[in-house]
Design an enzyme around this catalytic site. Structure first.
Site, PDB file in Angstrom:
ATOM      1  N   CYS A  41       0.872  -1.148  -0.065  1.00 24.57           N
ATOM      2  CA  CYS A  41       0.009   0.065  -0.001  1.00 24.57           C
ATOM      3  C   CYS A  41       0.948   1.310  -0.173  1.00 24.57           C
ATOM      4  CB  CYS A  41      -0.971  -0.117   1.204  1.00 24.57           C
ATOM      5  SG  CYS A  41      -1.809   1.453   1.387  1.00 24.57           S
ATOM      6  N   GLY A 182      -9.286  -4.014 -14.789  1.00 25.43           N
ATOM      7  CA  GLY A 182      -9.782  -3.769 -13.464  1.00 25.43           C
ATOM      8  C   GLY A 182      -9.221  -2.372 -12.952  1.00 25.43           C
ATOM      9  N   ASP A 314      -4.553  -9.192   2.477  1.00 24.98           N
ATOM     10  CA  ASP A 314      -4.542  -9.621   0.959  1.00 24.98           C
ATOM     11  C   ASP A 314      -4.297 -11.140   1.083  1.00 24.98           C
ATOM     12  OD1 ASP A 314      -4.979  -7.194  -0.081  1.00 24.98           O
ATOM     13  OD2 ASP A 314      -3.413  -7.273  -1.359  1.00 24.98           O
ATOM     14  N   HIS A 446     -25.564  22.792   0.448  1.00 20.20           N
ATOM     15  CA  HIS A 446     -25.541  23.395  -0.827  1.00 20.20           C
ATOM     16  C   HIS A 446     -24.261  24.487  -1.147  1.00 20.20           C
ATOM     17  CE1 HIS A 446     -27.156  24.299  -4.699  1.00 20.20           C
ATOM     18  NE2 HIS A 446     -27.354  25.657  -4.217  1.00 20.20           N
TER      19      HIS A 446
HETATM   20  P1  FAD Z   1       0.722  -5.972   2.072  1.00 21.17           P
HETATM   21  O1  FAD Z   1       0.597  -4.339   1.943  1.00 21.17           O
HETATM   22  O2  FAD Z   1       1.107  -6.481   0.764  1.00 21.17           O
HETATM   23  O3  FAD Z   1       1.916  -5.960   3.006  1.00 21.17           O
HETATM   24  C1  FAD Z   1       2.424  -7.354   3.177  1.00 21.17           C
HETATM   25  C2  FAD Z   1       3.810  -7.134   3.637  1.00 21.17           C
HETATM   26  O4  FAD Z   1       4.424  -8.346   4.199  1.00 21.17           O
HETATM   27  C3  FAD Z   1       4.935  -6.633   2.766  1.00 21.17           C
HETATM   28  O5  FAD Z   1       5.591  -5.437   3.174  1.00 21.17           O
HETATM   29  C4  FAD Z   1       5.982  -7.726   2.617  1.00 21.17           C
HETATM   30  O6  FAD Z   1       7.119  -7.347   2.395  1.00 21.17           O
HETATM   31  C5  FAD Z   1       5.964  -8.399   3.868  1.00 21.17           C
HETATM   32  N1  FAD Z   1       6.214  -9.752   3.913  1.00 21.17           N
HETATM   33  C6  FAD Z   1       5.777 -10.770   3.014  1.00 21.17           C
HETATM   34  N2  FAD Z   1       6.277 -11.843   3.501  1.00 21.17           N
HETATM   35  C7  FAD Z   1       7.120 -11.500   4.633  1.00 21.17           C
HETATM   36  C8  FAD Z   1       7.737 -12.368   5.450  1.00 21.17           C
HETATM   37  N3  FAD Z   1       7.867 -13.798   5.281  1.00 21.17           N
HETATM   38  N4  FAD Z   1       8.535 -11.970   6.461  1.00 21.17           N
HETATM   39  C9  FAD Z   1       8.326 -10.651   6.698  1.00 21.17           C
HETATM   40  N5  FAD Z   1       7.687  -9.811   6.049  1.00 21.17           N
HETATM   41  C10 FAD Z   1       6.830 -10.172   4.977  1.00 21.17           C
HETATM   42  N6  FAD Z   1      -6.094  -0.679  -1.940  1.00 21.17           N
HETATM   43  C11 FAD Z   1      -7.024   0.172  -1.457  1.00 21.17           C
HETATM   44  O7  FAD Z   1      -7.567  -0.005  -0.684  1.00 21.17           O
HETATM   45  N7  FAD Z   1      -6.862   1.541  -2.078  1.00 21.17           N
HETATM   46  C12 FAD Z   1      -6.092   1.871  -2.953  1.00 21.17           C
HETATM   47  O8  FAD Z   1      -6.166   2.972  -3.669  1.00 21.17           O
HETATM   48  C13 FAD Z   1      -5.181   0.778  -3.528  1.00 21.17           C
HETATM   49  N8  FAD Z   1      -4.521   1.122  -4.698  1.00 21.17           N
HETATM   50  C14 FAD Z   1      -3.523   0.137  -5.008  1.00 21.17           C
HETATM   51  C15 FAD Z   1      -2.662   0.384  -6.021  1.00 21.17           C
HETATM   52  C16 FAD Z   1      -1.697  -0.536  -6.706  1.00 21.17           C
HETATM   53  C17 FAD Z   1      -0.859  -0.328  -7.758  1.00 21.17           C
HETATM   54  C18 FAD Z   1      -1.828  -1.785  -5.889  1.00 21.17           C
HETATM   55  C19 FAD Z   1      -0.615  -2.734  -6.244  1.00 21.17           C
HETATM   56  C20 FAD Z   1      -2.644  -2.100  -4.793  1.00 21.17           C
HETATM   57  C21 FAD Z   1      -3.343  -1.058  -4.512  1.00 21.17           C
HETATM   58  N9  FAD Z   1      -4.432  -1.473  -3.394  1.00 21.17           N
HETATM   59  C22 FAD Z   1      -5.278  -0.556  -3.078  1.00 21.17           C
HETATM   60  C23 FAD Z   1      -4.302  -2.631  -2.604  1.00 21.17           C
HETATM   61  C24 FAD Z   1      -3.551  -2.707  -1.492  1.00 21.17           C
HETATM   62  O9  FAD Z   1      -2.361  -2.178  -1.661  1.00 21.17           O
HETATM   63  C25 FAD Z   1      -3.591  -3.929  -0.704  1.00 21.17           C
HETATM   64  O10 FAD Z   1      -4.770  -4.453  -0.639  1.00 21.17           O
HETATM   65  C26 FAD Z   1      -3.154  -3.959   0.699  1.00 21.17           C
HETATM   66  O11 FAD Z   1      -1.698  -3.395   0.835  1.00 21.17           O
HETATM   67  C27 FAD Z   1      -3.023  -5.101   1.598  1.00 21.17           C
HETATM   68  O12 FAD Z   1      -2.321  -4.960   2.614  1.00 21.17           O
HETATM   69  P2  FAD Z   1      -1.647  -6.016   3.545  1.00 21.17           P
HETATM   70  O13 FAD Z   1      -1.362  -5.574   4.741  1.00 21.17           O
HETATM   71  O14 FAD Z   1      -2.531  -7.343   3.453  1.00 21.17           O
HETATM   72  O15 FAD Z   1      -0.487  -6.781   2.578  1.00 21.17           O
HETATM   73  P1  NAD Z   2      -8.593  -6.520 -10.733  1.00 18.97           P
HETATM   74  O1  NAD Z   2      -9.128  -8.155 -10.262  1.00 18.97           O
HETATM   75  O2  NAD Z   2      -9.113  -5.470 -10.289  1.00 18.97           O
HETATM   76  O3  NAD Z   2      -8.710  -6.591 -12.457  1.00 18.97           O
HETATM   77  C1  NAD Z   2      -8.149  -7.577 -12.964  1.00 18.97           C
HETATM   78  C2  NAD Z   2      -8.722  -7.543 -14.595  1.00 18.97           C
HETATM   79  O4  NAD Z   2      -8.096  -8.360 -15.523  1.00 18.97           O
HETATM   80  C3  NAD Z   2     -10.388  -8.184 -14.297  1.00 18.97           C
HETATM   81  O5  NAD Z   2     -11.162  -7.371 -14.874  1.00 18.97           O
HETATM   82  C4  NAD Z   2     -10.106  -9.504 -15.122  1.00 18.97           C
HETATM   83  O6  NAD Z   2     -11.472  -9.731 -15.825  1.00 18.97           O
HETATM   84  C5  NAD Z   2      -8.906  -9.083 -16.191  1.00 18.97           C
HETATM   85  N1  NAD Z   2      -8.336 -10.250 -16.474  1.00 18.97           N
HETATM   86  C6  NAD Z   2      -7.912 -11.523 -15.686  1.00 18.97           C
HETATM   87  N2  NAD Z   2      -7.055 -12.308 -16.567  1.00 18.97           N
HETATM   88  C7  NAD Z   2      -7.002 -11.623 -17.919  1.00 18.97           C
HETATM   89  C8  NAD Z   2      -6.430 -12.191 -19.130  1.00 18.97           C
HETATM   90  N3  NAD Z   2      -5.864 -13.290 -19.216  1.00 18.97           N
HETATM   91  N4  NAD Z   2      -6.597 -11.293 -20.284  1.00 18.97           N
HETATM   92  C9  NAD Z   2      -7.403 -10.096 -19.987  1.00 18.97           C
HETATM   93  N5  NAD Z   2      -7.937  -9.759 -18.783  1.00 18.97           N
HETATM   94  C10 NAD Z   2      -7.755 -10.513 -17.870  1.00 18.97           C
HETATM   95  O7  NAD Z   2      -7.157  -6.765 -10.377  1.00 18.97           O
HETATM   96  P2  NAD Z   2      -5.994  -5.712 -10.607  1.00 18.97           P
HETATM   97  O8  NAD Z   2      -6.590  -4.390 -11.520  1.00 18.97           O
HETATM   98  O9  NAD Z   2      -4.673  -6.279 -10.811  1.00 18.97           O
HETATM   99  O10 NAD Z   2      -5.764  -5.021  -9.134  1.00 18.97           O
HETATM  100  C11 NAD Z   2      -5.511  -6.208  -7.892  1.00 18.97           C
HETATM  101  C12 NAD Z   2      -5.904  -5.840  -6.816  1.00 18.97           C
HETATM  102  O11 NAD Z   2      -5.371  -4.867  -6.166  1.00 18.97           O
HETATM  103  C13 NAD Z   2      -7.317  -5.907  -6.878  1.00 18.97           C
HETATM  104  O12 NAD Z   2      -7.801  -6.837  -6.212  1.00 18.97           O
HETATM  105  C14 NAD Z   2      -7.578  -4.399  -6.289  1.00 18.97           C
HETATM  106  O13 NAD Z   2      -8.639  -4.536  -5.412  1.00 18.97           O
HETATM  107  C15 NAD Z   2      -6.476  -3.981  -5.770  1.00 18.97           C
HETATM  108  N6  NAD Z   2      -6.383  -2.518  -6.108  1.00 18.97           N
HETATM  109  C16 NAD Z   2      -7.339  -1.599  -5.635  1.00 18.97           C
HETATM  110  C17 NAD Z   2      -7.211  -0.520  -5.860  1.00 18.97           C
HETATM  111  C18 NAD Z   2      -8.204   0.601  -5.149  1.00 18.97           C
HETATM  112  O14 NAD Z   2      -8.717   0.452  -4.400  1.00 18.97           O
HETATM  113  N7  NAD Z   2      -8.404   1.778  -5.852  1.00 18.97           N
HETATM  114  C19 NAD Z   2      -6.319   0.022  -6.638  1.00 18.97           C
HETATM  115  C20 NAD Z   2      -5.505  -0.744  -7.432  1.00 18.97           C
HETATM  116  C21 NAD Z   2      -5.482  -2.169  -6.859  1.00 18.97           C
END
Ligand code: FAD
Ligand code: NAD
Length: 468
Positions: A41, A182, A314, A446
């Protein structure tokens, strides 16, 4: 035992769990394999993507919308290095904030890979340092997720990239292919389309953001096409990708089974994320992950099959969202402390930070239909909102779904300006089981965008929106 609780992973699930444990008087340690806290995150997810979305939105407005307000600019340009440096600075501010909070709450932190020796002992390994072991009565696994890779499509991290590399590009692609329509594909696609890239989205499903209410994907697709020139190739099954010099070619099968190909200078693979458990040593305590998505199975208390070992965020079932991970972190901390916490998964909002923003909570119209639930619907377009007219943000609408008999709000789906912030009111409505009429009777300032929610609720109550 040295610790009451050991948390593995410092993302929004892990760090929030640790802070809540410490608040509840539990002696707590966190293990993080990277040198900065905050997980996906803060480092490569929510925060950096929003920093780039904000920069690109300013640029796009300056290039395309300022003129409507009578503001002219002579030589507009984007300094990509500065944009990326600023994003990195935003990350540092946030990760430093977690370091501060750990110190403030007297949480011990360890850098290194955490793995199970037994159900109460965790080994910490870091390159160049001796391994050490710590013991805890309870363990919370919060190891998050990583981008899903397609087996037939190798990611070279240079031209065929994931979101992580897309947050670090040193140039604006001329043409960008996004696999997956997505959340990630549309947010990062928006960043580069606003800065001038030609963006093509290749999506397997028949619509973009296919898990949200169908009306949202339809409207977002229309607006992204109109505003940013996005091209959408829906119902396309990607079959491979190759790189030659600076060009990527993606091949796919269209809905009729014909082979088609797309060329671009970069390709972002955004087809979902997979739970991350590598190196955790789950086999040492007899935990097996699920075949699909590698998720750790948990019961309703978020406890694994091993007593005292919990998992959140996650790495377990459910939406992969930071706020879901945080709520689960609080839940497990309070459970360990002997409290009786509760999470309403139906009231967890989902947001897409495009412009207009998309936000939703509760049941979609498709889900209600499938469940055979009798419902009524009320919509209000931002075209009729005074505030939206003033700012020039008239695309989108708010849709309220309410129980046909009781008027209870069952779902709220919005696409429009500041929907990400506005959805909080709808979440509150669901949590307190408000009726649509309740919303319609609450005074909304408003002129604000939030009036559209009130109007949609009035429309759902009795078709009595005032401004429609
Ligand atoms: P993570 O944030 O993945 O943290 C897991 C941590 O565990 C990592 O730091 C990793 O290094 C550490 N770890 C793993 N294995 C070990 C180990 N064995 N020992 C020590 N450390 C370890 N979600 C939203 O709600 N809003 C958004 O706007 C949003 N935008 C996103 C944009 C992108 C580009 C991406 C990729 C994701 C986005 N997400 C968003 C999703 C969000 O980032 C995740 O849902 C969230 O970070 C999950 O939190 P977590 O604590 O489960 O895991
Ligand atoms: P996603 O699940 O949102 O979207 C993946 C998309 O890829 C889907 O629409 C799916 O139908 C499509 N897809 C899957 N296999 C495919 C294939 N072989 N060819 C073409 N299309 C295919 O996943 P994401 O966008 O990778 O994001 C990953 C996770 O991160 C999501 O679970 C999301 O909740 C989280 N995330 C959240 C935010 C936010 O909250 N604003 C922002 C970024 C990421």
């Amino acid at each position: 035992m040295q610790y009451d609780v050991i948390v593995i992973g410092s993302g929004p699930g892990g760090y929030v769990a640790a802070i809540r444990c410490a608040q509840l008087g539990l002696k707590t340690a966190v293990i993080e394999k990277y040198s900065t806290f905050g997980g996906t995150c803060l480092n490569v997810g929510c925060i950096p993507s929003k920093a780039l979305l904000d920069t690109s939105e300013h640029y796009h407005n300056a290039a395309h919308n300022f003129a409507d307000h009578g503001i002219s600019l002579d030589s507009l340009k984007i300094d990509v290095k500065k944009m990326i440096d600023r994003k990195n600075d935003v990350i540092s501010q946030n990760t430093a904030g977690i370091t501060f909070l750990f110190k403030k709450n007297k949480i011990d932190s360890f850098e290194g890979l955490g793995s199970f020796v037994d159900k109460n002992t965790i080994k910490i390994e870091k390159e160049g340092a001796d391994a050490q072991e710590i013991k805890g009565k309870n363990i919370i696994i919060a190891t998050g997720s990583k981008p899903t890779a397609l087996p037939f499509l190798p990611i070279d991290k240079k031209r065929i990239i994931t979101s992580t590399e897309a947050l670090q590009l040193q140039e604006i692609p001329k043409s960008l292919i996004v696999i997956g329509g997505g959340v990630i594909g549309l947010e990062l696609g928006s960043v580069y389309a606003r800065l001038g890239s030609k963006v093509s989205v290749v999506e397997y499903a028949k619509s973009i953001i296919p898990t949200m209410d169908a009306s949202l994907g339809k409207e977002l697709q229309r607006v992204l096409k109109k505003q940013l020139g996005f091209e959408f190739f829906l119902g396309h099954k990607v079959t491979g990708a190759t790189t030659k010099g600076k060009e990527v070619t993606v091949t796919a099968e269209d809905a009729k089974g014909n082979e088609v190909s797309f060329q671009g200078d970069y390709c972002i693979v955004a087809v979902g994320r997979t739970a991350y458990t590598e190196g955790l040593g789950l086999d040492k305590i007899g935990i097996e992950t699920e075949e699909r998505g590698n998720k750790i199975p948990v019961n309703e208390h978020l406890e694994t099959s091993v007593e005292g070992v919990y998992a959140i965020g996650d790495v377990i079932k459910g939406a992969m969202l930071a706020h879901k991970a945080e709520d689960e972190g609080i839940f497990v901390a309070e459970r360990i402390a002997g409290q009786k916490p509760h999470i309403d998964y139906n009231a967890i909002p989902g947001v897409v930070y495009t412009w207009p923003e998309v936000a939703a909570v509760g049941q979609t119209e498709e889900q209600l239909k499938e469940a055979g639930k009798k419902y009524k619907t009320g919509s209000f377009s931002f075209k009729a909102s005074g505030r939206a007219k003033a700012s020039g943000d008239t695309d989108g609408f708010v849709k309220v779904l309410a129980d046909a008999e009781t008027d209870e709000v069952l779902g709220v789906h919005m696409i429009g300006p500041r929907a990400a912030d506005m959805i909080a009111e709808a979440v509150m409505a669901l949590e307190y089981r408000a009726s649509a009429e309740d919303i319609g009777r609450i005074c909304h300032a408003h002129p604000t965008y939030t009036e559209a929610f009130k109007e949609a609720a009035l429309a759902a109550t009795d078709n009595r929106a005032i401004h429609a």
